[in-house]
Design a protein around this motif. Structure first.
Motif, short mmCIF file in Angstrom:
data_model
loop_
_atom_site.label_atom_id
_atom_site.label_comp_id
_atom_site.label_asym_id
_atom_site.label_seq_id
_atom_site.Cartn_x
_atom_site.Cartn_y
_atom_site.Cartn_z
N GLY A 82 -52.54 -5.99 -0.81
CA GLY A 82 -52.83 -4.90 0.12
C GLY A 82 -53.31 -5.34 1.48
O GLY A 82 -53.89 -4.54 2.22
N ILE A 83 -53.09 -6.61 1.84
CA ILE A 83 -53.50 -7.12 3.16
C ILE A 83 -52.26 -7.26 4.02
O ILE A 83 -51.26 -7.83 3.58
CB ILE A 83 -54.22 -8.48 3.02
N CYS A 84 -52.30 -6.72 5.22
CA CYS A 84 -51.14 -6.85 6.10
C CYS A 84 -51.58 -7.45 7.43
O CYS A 84 -52.77 -7.58 7.72
CB CYS A 84 -50.43 -5.52 6.29
N PHE A 85 -50.59 -7.80 8.23
CA PHE A 85 -50.82 -8.68 9.37
C PHE A 85 -50.53 -7.95 10.68
O PHE A 85 -49.45 -7.38 10.87
CB PHE A 85 -49.95 -9.93 9.25
N ALA A 86 -51.52 -8.01 11.56
CA ALA A 86 -51.33 -7.45 12.89
C ALA A 86 -50.42 -8.35 13.72
O ALA A 86 -49.66 -7.87 14.56
CB ALA A 86 -52.69 -7.28 13.58
N PHE A 87 -50.50 -9.66 13.46
CA PHE A 87 -49.64 -10.61 14.16
C PHE A 87 -49.69 -11.93 13.41
O PHE A 87 -50.61 -12.20 12.63
CB PHE A 87 -50.12 -10.82 15.61
N GLU B 82 -44.47 5.77 10.56
CA GLU B 82 -43.14 5.19 10.67
C GLU B 82 -43.15 4.01 11.63
O GLU B 82 -43.72 4.08 12.72
CB GLU B 82 -42.14 6.25 11.15
N GLY B 83 -42.51 2.93 11.19
CA GLY B 83 -42.39 1.76 12.05
C GLY B 83 -43.61 0.88 12.10
O GLY B 83 -43.63 -0.08 12.87
N MET B 84 -44.63 1.17 11.28
CA MET B 84 -45.87 0.39 11.26
C MET B 84 -46.07 -0.23 9.89
O MET B 84 -45.52 0.27 8.89
CB MET B 84 -47.06 1.28 11.61
N PRO B 85 -46.85 -1.33 9.78
CA PRO B 85 -47.14 -1.88 8.46
C PRO B 85 -47.86 -0.86 7.58
O PRO B 85 -48.44 0.11 8.07
CB PRO B 85 -48.06 -3.08 8.79
N TYR B 86 -47.82 -1.12 6.28
CA TYR B 86 -48.38 -0.13 5.35
C TYR B 86 -49.89 0.01 5.48
O TYR B 86 -50.46 0.97 4.96
CB TYR B 86 -48.01 -0.49 3.91
N CYS B 87 -50.55 -0.93 6.14
CA CYS B 87 -51.99 -0.79 6.36
C CYS B 87 -52.30 0.24 7.45
O CYS B 87 -53.46 0.61 7.62
CB CYS B 87 -52.61 -2.13 6.73
N CYS B 88 -51.29 0.64 8.19
CA CYS B 88 -51.48 1.64 9.25
C CYS B 88 -50.99 2.99 8.74
O CYS B 88 -49.86 3.08 8.24
CB CYS B 88 -50.72 1.24 10.51
N TYR B 89 -51.80 3.99 8.86
CA TYR B 89 -51.44 5.29 8.30
C TYR B 89 -52.20 6.40 9.02
O TYR B 89 -53.20 6.17 9.69
CB TYR B 89 -51.76 5.34 6.80
N ASP B 90 -51.68 7.61 8.87
CA ASP B 90 -52.38 8.81 9.33
C ASP B 90 -53.17 9.38 8.16
O ASP B 90 -52.91 9.07 7.00
CB ASP B 90 -51.38 9.85 9.84
N SER C 244 -62.31 -4.62 9.84
CA SER C 244 -61.00 -4.98 10.34
C SER C 244 -59.95 -4.15 9.63
O SER C 244 -59.48 -4.50 8.55
CB SER C 244 -60.74 -6.48 10.13
N LEU C 245 -59.62 -3.02 10.24
CA LEU C 245 -58.64 -2.09 9.69
C LEU C 245 -57.66 -1.69 10.79
O LEU C 245 -58.02 -1.70 11.97
CB LEU C 245 -59.31 -0.84 9.13
N CYS C 246 -56.47 -1.35 10.40
CA CYS C 246 -55.50 -0.88 11.39
C CYS C 246 -55.96 0.44 11.99
O CYS C 246 -55.72 0.70 13.17
CB CYS C 246 -54.12 -0.73 10.75
#
Length: 874
Positions: free
Chosen positions: A236-241, A550-558, A534-536
């Motif tokens: 469940g960890i995703c990468f900003a860059f 849409e178009g963002m890693p799964y760690c980013c959400y509404d 450290s969260l999206c």
């Protein structure tokens, strides 16, 4: 007899090129020979070398040619740790008695060519660079220690593995594509898989799911990205860059590449990820510090980057001399993984005793001393000046960013590698001495000891070092140990502390694998000593669910609110869930509230009001009944069948009282009989009204001359009508109870906040059959009464019955839609109200005129008045 160990490590040449050069001396600048006082039988001459980056040279083997040597001062401790270990072993009579251990040190200069050069030199006779020609009987090579970069070990393995020479790596282990080469490696660095699992556990522990990754642009980093980072995603960890930086190089770089690196660094700084995982090796911090320095010179307004650095154990704090005055605050609060180590007793004293003037065999101390103390060591060609070194300078006065006095993890690994070689040689040596007296041939066999013979002993060796730590290797040649989690605490004077705040134990050892002490951690100043987040995006609060962007890693959400009747009672829930049937969602949709059990009780206002009305009307009915009993011989009571009147009043009284079967908590017996009792009692009441109406009609018709209806007028007909109608209702009720009897039931989902506790009627069809028969009786009664309403009679009840049945039918016609449109206790209340209203309609419409005459107009209640009214009608 002498045994040698080689150290090949990494140091850095100064950025000053020469146009031409040649190799003037391929031998190491720091070599030391310890010679024992006497030779004994079975003595073995060997050699252990360390390949490093501390080579002092005049010329270089490549096009990138540099003048004077520039030592990575932090790496100088690696050399001293080896010299200290060799000194301890040679002074210890219990290890390798009468055998002296020596060492050579080579510098790899971050260069494959220099590493190959050193490796070939090991395969040559000392002083003669002729690879594969070695005739030194007293200069046997036992093992080679390489590091801290994996490239050093990989390059030296190309040459040395062909000769089956045991090799130690004290930094990150190289990835061996050739399995044969891997056989000859002993890894003093713990298994990196444990480190990566530990980093994942660390990130999950602090709930850091939005991170950045920085690595070098090389094959090792590519393997890290391709093979290791997917494990992060699985947790469940995703990468900003994922930014790649150039490896440190001292050749002239294309300015465009430098600009690209600075742009990458700017993207890192401005990104929302607060945690950066840095994968690198010795030179990584040098390059990162250069980028930090460039950002300080740049006019960018963002000076505080607000990041937590999580560094892998392959890295260590290193710098080149011109970085000495640079700030190291960027390291404050960082977390670093290092191989587990203990402080070596006596190493600090050994280091403090170093003196550049007295040391003659140390080829590095002069350059090192001049660099760290910014002075010149006088010699025959250099006169003493104010800038000359006195030799009284103390290494302990240097800040930690220049030189550390405490044992570093890499130095500890080198120390243990030397002891591992010594103990393995000791085991082999003592096993030979245990044989009987040896011949000259046997003695020659010992002198011809091959390096690969040492490897088998190394794999099975187990010993305790001087720090009291037990050491052993597994079947793959990896040291069985774990990692420490280090928190960096920096100070304004360029010194720092490495504070142990956790550990990752080896999985093969008992105990907890991951341990962290949160309260001991010092966070970067930017976070004001609060745990970084450290969260999206912000957590989805209770009552909300995550919705993918849409178009963002799964760690980013509404975050979307939960729909009606659903809740989320944890942060960042993927879906809202339904409450159990006996609970409902609160207004914030973050908790389930137990539903109240709802039924029409005596305690609530509605139940209390209906009870009062029922009792009041029951009392009135009883008074009417008592009045009629008292005046039973009066004409108005005798008119229209006195017995039917009594039965009607009793049934009305029971109608009012049967409402108590509907109020209160439903029970099995009450549910079983309340509807049938209601149906039968009302059937009796309505059949009485019907009988009274029919009797009125028959009585009028019997008064006509010659009428044969007279024989039908009497009690028998009335009783027959009442009994017949009641019997039909009893039959319907019996069939109902026999086929589908009512029962207590909980209705969970009828209303949001309540569980309805009610009597399930069992069969709705039977219930409406009961109502239908009552409706039929009432319609017939209404019709007959309506036709007989104008018949001449002083005490004709037909017109009152007509009005009463009109009320009765109106009540029950409105009851059906009202009953079907309500739920729970209100459904019961509608039925009770209908019972009370219809019964009250019968009571008041039929009996109030009679009571008026009996009580208020008694003069009208006589036979004469009856005859006179009849005559007037005629």
């Amino acid at each position: 007899m002498m045994i040698f160990v080689v150290l090949i490590l990494v140091m850095v040449p100064q950025l000053k090129c020469k146009s031409k050069c040649k190799i003037s001396n391929p031998l190491p600048s720091f070599h030391k020979y310890y010679v024992s006082g006497e030779l004994t039988i079975g003595g073995i001459i060997s050699q252990a070398h360390i390949l490093s980056n501390t080579f002092s040279f005049e010329n270089c083997p490549s096009q990138d040619v540099f003048d004077d040597v520039v030592i990575l001062s932090q790496n100088y401790q690696h050399i001293l740790a080896m010299a200290f270990a060799v000194k301890e072993i040679n002074e210890n009579p219990e290890i390798l008695p009468n055998i002296t251990l020596g060492f050579h040190i080579y510098n790899s200069h971050f260069s494959a060519s220099w590493t190959y050069l050193a490796s070939m030199d090991l395969l040559s006779t000392r002083g003669r660079f002729i690879p594969n020609y070695k005739c030194d009987i007293q200069d046997k090579l036992a093992a080679v220690i390489g590091g801290p970069n994996s490239d050093v070990c990989l390059h030296m393995a190309t040459m040395l593995c062909m000769y089956k020479i045991p090799q130690f790596t004290y930094g990150s282990a190289p990835v061996m594509n050739n399995k044969t080469q891997a056989v000859f490696f002993q890894r003093m660095f713990p298994n990196e898989i444990h480190q990566y699992e530990g980093i994942i556990q660390l990130l999950l522990h602090f709930k850091w799911t939005w991170i950045g990754v920085i690595c070098h642009d090389d094959e090792n980093a590519e393997r890290f990205v391709q093979n290791v980072l997917p494990r992060f995603s699985q947790h469940g960890i995703c990468f900003a860059f994922i930014e790649r930086f150039l490896k440190l190089s001292f050749s002239a770089e294309n300015p465009n590449r430098i600009n690209e690196q600075f742009e990458s660094y700017e993207r890192v700084v401005k990104n929302t990820a607060r945690v950066l995982v840095i994968y690198g090796e010795t030179e990584t911090l040098i390059m990162l510090r250069m980028l930090l320095r460039m950002s300080e010179i740049d006019e960018s307004p963002q000076k505080e980057i607000g990041k937590v650095w999580v560094m892998t154990g392959q890295m260590d704090f290193t710098s080149i001399p011109f970085q000495r005055i640079w700030d190291i605050d960027f390291m404050h609060g960082s977390l670093c993984f290092v191989s587990q180590k203990k402080e070596l007793v006596g190493l600090q004293t050994f280091i403090q005793m170093k003196n550049p003037i007295l040391e003659k065999e140390d080829g590095f101390i002069k350059d090192f001393w001049e660099q760290v103390f910014s002075c010149l060591i006088p010699n025959s060609t250099v006169e003493k000046t104010e800038e000359s070194c006195t030799g009284e300078e103390k290494l302990g006065t240097l800040p930690g960013s220049v030189f550390e006095m405490s044992t570093t993890a890499h130095s500890y690994s080198i120390y243990n590698a030397i002891y591992a070689v010594a103990h393995a040689l000791h085991v082999m040596h003592t096993s030979k001495l245990n044989h009987r007296a040896m011949t000259d041939e046997r003695r020659q066999e010992l002198l011809n000891l091959q390096p690969w013979q040492l490897l088998k002993v190394l794999r099975s060796i187990s010993f305790n070092n001087s720090a009291g730590e037990g050491l052993s290797f597994d079947q793959n040649g990896e040291l069985v140990t774990g990692f420490d989690i280090i928190n960096w605490v920096t100070f304004p004077n360029q010194s720092f502390l490495r504070v142990k705040v956790g550990r990752i134990g080896a999985k093969s050892l008992p105990g907890k694998v991951f341990t962290i002490w949160d309260d001991d951690i010092v966070w970067p100043n930017w976070f004001n000593q609060s745990q970084p987040i450290s969260l999206c995006n912000e957590h989805c609060c209770l009552g909300y669910r995550k919705a993918k962007k849409e178009g963002m890693p799964y760690c980013c959400y509404d975050c979307l609110p939960c729909p009606a009747e659903k809740i989320s009672n944890h942060t960042d829930m993927d879906e809202c869930f339904q409450c159990p049937e006996d609970q409902y969602s609160n207004s914030d949709h973050d908790a389930c509230i137990p539903k109240k059990i709802s039924f029409l009780s005596y305690e609530e206002p509605l139940g209390r009001s209906l009870t009062i009305f029922s009792l009041s009307l029951s009392f009135i009915t009883a008074l009417v009944f008592w009045t009629f009993i008292k005046h039973q011989d009066t004409p108005i009571v005798k008119a229209n069948n006195r017995d039917l009147t009594y039965i009607l009043l009793i049934s009305l009284l029971l109608c009012f009282l049967c409402t108590f079967l509907f109020i209160g908590q439903p029970q099995k017996v009450l549910c079983l009989f309340r509807q049938t009792a209601f149906g039968v009692i009302f059937s009796v009441a309505v059949s009485c009204v019907l009988a009274k109406t029919i009797l009125v009609v028959l009585a009028f018709m019997s008064t006509k001359p010659g009428s044969k209806m007279k024989k039908w007028v009497g009690k028998q007909l009335a009783i027959t009508i009442v009994v017949s109608c009641s019997f039909i209702q009893v039959t319907i009720g019996t069939l109902w109870l026999a086929t589908s009897p009512p029962f207590p039931d909980f209705v969970m989902n009828a209303t949001v906040e309540e569980i309805i506790f009610q009597c399930n009627e069992g069969s709705a069809a039977m219930f409406f059959c009961v109502l239908g028969f009552l409706g039929l009786l009432s319609i017939v009664s209404f019709t007959v009464a309506f036709l007989a309403r104008k018949l001449p009679d002083s005490f004709n009840e037909a017109k009152f019955i007509t009005f009463s049945m009109l009320v009765f039918c109106s009540v029950w016609l409105t009851f059906v839609p009202s009953y079907l449109s309500t739920k729970g206790k209100f459904m019961v209340a509608v039925e009770i109200f209908s019972i009370i209203a219809s019964s009250a309609g019968l009571l008041f419409c039929i009996f109030s005129p009679k009571c008026y005459i009996i009580l208020l107009k008694p003069e009208l209640n006589n036979k004469g008045q009856l005859i006179r009214r009849k005559n007037k009608s005629i």
